[in-house]
Design an enzyme around this catalytic site. Structure first.
Site, PDB file in Angstrom:
ATOM      1  N   HIS A  82     -57.553  23.534  29.409  1.00 50.06           N
ATOM      2  CA  HIS A  82     -58.014  24.386  28.313  1.00 50.06           C
ATOM      3  C   HIS A  82     -59.531  24.365  28.259  1.00 50.06           C
ATOM      4  CE1 HIS A  82     -58.018  26.381  24.416  1.00 50.06           C
ATOM      5  NE2 HIS A  82     -58.973  25.539  24.082  1.00 50.06           N
ATOM      6  N   ARG A 168     -58.989  29.624   7.362  1.00 48.86           N
ATOM      7  CA  ARG A 168     -60.279  28.935   7.595  1.00 48.86           C
ATOM      8  C   ARG A 168     -61.375  29.948   7.892  1.00 48.86           C
ATOM      9  NH1 ARG A 168     -58.857  25.711  12.519  1.00 48.86           N
ATOM     10  NH2 ARG A 168     -61.060  25.206  12.582  1.00 48.86           N
TER      11      ARG A 168
HETATM   12  N1  URA Z   1     -60.217  27.628  18.734  1.00 51.22           N
HETATM   13  C1  URA Z   1     -59.051  27.333  18.111  1.00 51.22           C
HETATM   14  O1  URA Z   1     -57.974  27.583  18.645  1.00 51.22           O
HETATM   15  N2  URA Z   1     -59.102  26.744  16.901  1.00 51.22           N
HETATM   16  C2  URA Z   1     -60.251  26.436  16.270  1.00 51.22           C
HETATM   17  O2  URA Z   1     -60.227  25.890  15.187  1.00 51.22           O
HETATM   18  C3  URA Z   1     -61.461  26.757  16.926  1.00 51.22           C
HETATM   19  C4  URA Z   1     -61.410  27.354  18.157  1.00 51.22           C
END
Ligand code: URA
Length: 434
Positions: A82, A168
Site C-alpha cells: 500500500h 472526518r
Molecule cells: N487515506 C485513508 O484511507 N484514510 C485516511 O484517513 C487518510 C488517507
C-alpha cells in the site's frame, strides 16, 4: 452503554476500552448513533489522541464492520502493498510483476484516485479491453494461475471507515495519526493478505509533509499490522520531487513498462526493489534483504518481470502488443515543451505543483464523479541535480482540447527552484520500520 459517556471520557483524556470502541463503531455503521455525536467524539480524539491499544481496537472494529476478502483459495503466502500516495507513483505496475515472477502471490484490490492522477485501477484502464472488475472467483483463479491480479474494490470492505472518513472530511478531523492509521489499515486487513508492505511517502507531494510525521504514521501502522497478526513493514520514501519522469495515467503506464524492460528511471527502480525486497522476504522467497535485492534486479535483466506483466495484462483482457509498443497507448492532440527561463541547477521540483498541473490538463479528479483523460500529463525532461540553461526543455505537456494548458504551464513552472551550485541529492529511501 451511552454514547455521551464515551464522548465525555475522551473529552477528559480517558482511554477507551475495546467494548466502548466497538459500541460506537457498530452503532454508527448501523445508523443508530447520529453524526453529531460521532463528530464530537472525533474532535475529542483529535485533541486527546488514542494510544496504540485504542488505535488497534478501532482498526479491528472497522475491519469487522463489513465483508472480508477470503483469500484462502490462494496457495502460499499472500502479500499486499500500500502506498500513502504521491505524484508519479506507478510502483504497483512495476513491483507486482517483479515479485510475482519470483512466485510471490499478489492479490491486489486497488482504488481509483482522487487528486493529481488516477489510482492503479485508472492507470490500468489505459489498456483497451483491460477489465478492472473481476469476479472474486476470477480474481482468485488469476492469482493462483499467474501470481497476480488487480481489481477494483468489491464487496463491502470496512464500511465503518467509509462513513467515518466522510465525516472526518467535513469536521476537520482527518489529520490525526490514529485515525489515519486505523482507516488505512482497516481496509488492508479486510483485504486478506498475510503480509503487508507499506510505502509511506513524505514531502511536498505527500500526505505527510515531513519525515518525522511519516515515521510516526508508519510506526503506528506497523504496530497495527503486527497486532493483527500480519507481517508488516513500512518504507519511508521521499516525495520531494515526482517519482520517475512521467506524471499522468497513460504516461505512467508507459514509464512502468519501460522500467520492466530495463530502461526506466533509477529512482522508480530503487523504490520498487526496496519495497519488493521486504515483500519477498515476508513471503519466505528470500531469507535476507540483500539477496532479495539481487533476485529482484535479475527479474528485470532476464526479462521475467516484463513477461509476467504481459501475462497479467492478457489475463485481464488487455493486448500483448500494447505492452510491446506502449507508446501507442497515448493519444494527444498536442505535445508542448516547457522551457527554462533560468540558468543553473534544478534544486527542487515541488511535487504537488506538478500534480496540480497534471490535474489541470484533465489527468486527475477533483470529485469522485469527474471523468479523467488517461492520455494527458507531464513528462519531465530533467530532475533535481540536473544543470539547465535558459531555453532548455524542462518538461513536455501532453494535452487534449479540454486541457487548461495555460494554467497548467504556469503551475508547472512554479514547481521549479534553481541554484547556482549543484544541490545535495537527498536519499529516496529515508527509513525502514519493521
Ligand atoms: N487515506 C485513508 O484511507 N484514510 C485516511 O484517513 C487518510 C488517507
Amino acid at each position: 452503554m451511552r454514547m455521551v459517556d464515551i464522548i465525555s471520557k475522551k473529552k477528559y483524556g480517558g482511554v477507551l476500552t475495546k467494548e466502548e470502541i466497538e459500541f460506537f463503531v457498530k452503532g454508527y455503521t448501523k445508523g443508530e448513533i447520529p453524526d453529531y455525536q460521532i463528530s464530537a467524539l472525533l474532535m475529542a480524539i483529535y485533541f486527546n489522541k488514542m494510544n496504540s491499544e485504542e488505535t488497534l481496537n478501532l482498526t479491528l472494529a472497522m475491519e469487522n464492520s463489513g465483508d472480508r476478502l477470503d483469500l484462502s483459495g490462494i496457495k502460499g503466502i499472500k502479500v499486499d502493498k500500500h502506498s500513502t500516495g504521491g505524484v508519479g507513483d506507478k510502483t504497483t505496475l512495476v513491483l507486482g510483476p517483479m515479485v510475482a515472477s519470483l512466485g510471490v502471490k499478489l492479490a491486489k484490490m486497488s482504488g481509483r484516485g482522487l487528486g493529481h492522477t488516477g489510482g492503479t485501477i485508472d492507470k490500468l484502464e489505459s489498456f483497451p479491453g483491460f477489465s478492472t472488475s473481476l469476479s472474486e472467483e476470477q480474481f482468485i483463479k488469476n492469482v493462483n494461475d499467474i501470481g497476480m491480479a488487480v481489481t477494483g474494490q468489491t464487496g463491502n470492505l470496512a464500511p465503518a471507515d467509509k462513513k467515518l472518513y466522510a465525516l472526518r472530511d467535513v469536521t476537520a478531523t482527518v489529520d490525526n495519526i490514529s485515525l489515519i492509521a486505523s482507516s488505512i489499515m482497516s481496509k488492508k486487513l479486510a483485504s486478506g493478505a498475510d503480509a503487508i508492505v507499506l510505502d509511506v511517502k513524505c514531502g511536498s507531494g505527500a500526505f505527510m509533509k515531513n519525515e518525522e510525521d511519516a515515521v510516526i504514521l508508519a510506526t503506528e501502522m506497523v504496530n497495527i499490522g503486527k497486532g493483527a497478526g500480519r507481517k508488516t513493514a513500512a518504507i519511508i520514501s521521499g516525495m520531494d520531487e515526482p517519482l520517475g519522469y512521467a506524471i499522468g495515467n497513460g504516461l505512467e503506464v508507459v514509464e512502468a513498462i519501460n522500467t520492466l524492460k530495463g530502461k526506466g528511471p533509477k529512482d522508480l527502480l530503487e523504490l520498487c526493489v526496496t519495497l519488493g525486497s521486504y515483500m519477498i522476504v515476508a513471503a519466505g522467497v528470500s531469507d535476507n534483504i540483500e539477496n532479495a535485492d539481487k533476485m529482484l534486479r535479475k527479474t528485470i535483466e532476464d526479462g521475467s518481470a516484463f513477461d509476467k506483466f504481459v501475462e497479467f495484462i492478457e489475463a485481464q483482457g488487455g493486448n500483448r502488443n500494447d505492452c510491446i509498443n506502449p507508446d501507442n497507448l497515448i493519444k494527444v492532440e498536442k505535445i508542448i515543451p516547457v522551457l527554462s527561463d533560468m540558468d543553473g541547477y534544478i534544486s527542487y521540483i515541488k511535487s504537488d505543483d506538478v500534480g496540480m498541473a497534471s490535474m489541470m490538463l484533465g489527468g486527475g479528479r477533483k470529485t469522485k464523479e469527474d471523468v479523467i483523460d488517461l492520455n494527458v500529463g507531464i513528462m519531465l525532461s530533467k530532475k533535481v541535480g540536473d544543470k539547465v540553461s535558459k531555453g532548455d526543455v524542462l518538461a513536455f505537456i501532453y494535452a487534449n482540447s479540454s486541457s487548461d494548458i495555460d494554467n497548467a504551464k504556469i503551475k508547472l513552472l512554479d514547481a521549479y527552484a534553481f541554484s547556482d551550485d549543484k544541490p545535495e541529492i537527498k536519499p529516496l529511501i529515508k527509513r525502514v520500520i519493521s
